[in-house]
Design a protein around this motif. Structure first.
Motif, PDB file in Angstrom:
ATOM      1  N   GLU A   1      -2.961   3.956   1.373  1.00 41.10           N
ATOM      2  CA  GLU A   1      -4.336   3.811   0.871  1.00 41.10           C
ATOM      3  C   GLU A   1      -5.408   4.149   1.902  1.00 41.10           C
TER       4      GLU A   1
ATOM      5  N   ASP B   1      -7.189   3.545  -2.241  1.00 39.36           N
ATOM      6  CA  ASP B   1      -7.165   2.409  -3.185  1.00 39.36           C
ATOM      7  C   ASP B   1      -6.343   2.693  -4.445  1.00 39.36           C
ATOM      8  N   TRP B   2      -5.193   3.343  -4.297  1.00 39.91           N
ATOM      9  CA  TRP B   2      -4.406   3.724  -5.484  1.00 39.91           C
ATOM     10  C   TRP B   2      -3.946   2.516  -6.295  1.00 39.91           C
TER      11      TRP B   2
ATOM     12  N   SER C   1       0.803  -1.232   0.000  1.00 38.90           N
ATOM     13  CA  SER C   1       0.000   0.000   0.000  1.00 38.90           C
ATOM     14  C   SER C   1       0.827   1.269   0.000  1.00 38.90           C
TER      15      SER C   1
END
Length: 314
Positions: A255, A301-302, A224
């Protein structure tokens, strides 16, 4: 032939060159091996799986050869768009290199994960030569090393070269280098003498910050966390005797809000530790003093967002 003529006189052995990629399960020592062969830190090392995010090239120069080491992200079964893109990158690399080094550690038995990776390699690059490498031989006795060499030879097939090595102690490092060089075709140097990597300095700086941030954190964070170098500005008004100082501004993206708290730590203590560790590594890389300014931002949520992935360089 210009490179060869400059390096060798009449009648010298032909100069050899080529590209090498190390493969293996997480934590088999691939990045550490890359750094040891190059003699400098060009790939980040961490005990976290999937640490490597870019195909960082390390360059090994000898009098008669040049090896270009391509340090890929680990191959895995992807669960996100980022994971799929990293896997695509790996498969492309397998097909483009001259030799693939299959790494298995001396202190762990060969298992289904090793066999799965070998299947993937052979499917992506059926004609690429594979050399077996038993890593971490400093951790076990000679009998265990010998048994692992036999097991890896059986896995790869009797014709494959298999080399034991310890990247941390340097044992057998020159032997491995010579085996890799021997597997290369005659060819020119791809990079000038003295060059260790073709990665932009900003990429290496971001990777060093990410490595520092991953030390001692929970399992959820590695996937993340992304780092972007926003700007590098020479500090104005410095006196000559003070030397150059660069202001480096970087953003660590996570995230979720809870992950932001993990990276920053109580009262910012964790982020200060990250800054101290990363600053030392970056100063060694650049050969100059820096002031490192770190900020942590949430990019929700990249890993699953194509637009954000592109923005972060994936």
């Amino acid at each position: 032939m210009g490179d060869k003529d400059r390096r060798h006189g009449e009648g010298a052995a032909e100069f050899r060159s080529g590209f090498v990629c190390f493969v293996g399960r997480p934590n088999t020592g691939k990045s550490t091996l890359t750094n040891a062969l190059v003699g400098s830190k060009v790939a980040i090392t961490s005990n976290r799986p999937q640490t490597t995010r870019h195909t960082i090239r390390g360059i090994v120069n000898t009098a008669g050869a040049q090896l270009v080491l391509v340090d890929t992200p680990g191959l895995h079964r992807p669960r996100t768009l980022l994971g799929k893109r990293l896997n695509d990158l790996v498969h492309e690399t397998y097909a483009e290199v001259d030799v693939i080094g299959m790494c298995v550690p001396a202190d762990e038995k060969i298992g289904p994960g090793d066999r799965w990776i070998l299947e993937q390699v052979r499917a992506s690059a059926p004609r690429t030569r594979i050399i077996g490498i038993v890593t971490k031989i400093d951790k076990v006795g000679r009998d265990r090393v010998a048994a692992q060499l036999v097991a890896l030879s059986d896995l790869l097939g009797g014709d494959a070269d298999v080399v034991p090595v310890s990247a941390s102690s340097g044992e057998q490092l020159e032997v491995l280098r010579d085996v890799l060089i021997g597997a290369m075709e005659p060819g020119p140097a791809f990079y000038p003498d003295g060059e260790l990597t073709d990665e932009p300095e900003t990429t290496l700086m971001a990777e060093l910050i990410r490595e520092a941030a991953l030390e001692g954190v929970r399992d959820e964070l590695p996937h993340s966390l992304a780092v972007a170098i926003e700007e590098i500005i020479p500090r104005e008004g410095r006196r000559p005797e003070q030397g150059e100082l660069l202001d480096v501004h970087a953003i660590l993206y996570v995230e979720r809000q809870s992950q932001k708290g993990i990276v920053i730590g109580r009262g910012g203590a964790r982020l200060r530790e990250v800054g101290t560790a990363a600053r030392a590594q970056i100063e060694a890389l650049l050969g100059t003093k820096i002031y490192l300014d770190l900020h942590v931002k949430v990019a929700k949520d990249w890993q699953r967002d194509p637009k954000q992935l592109s923005k972060l360089g994936f």
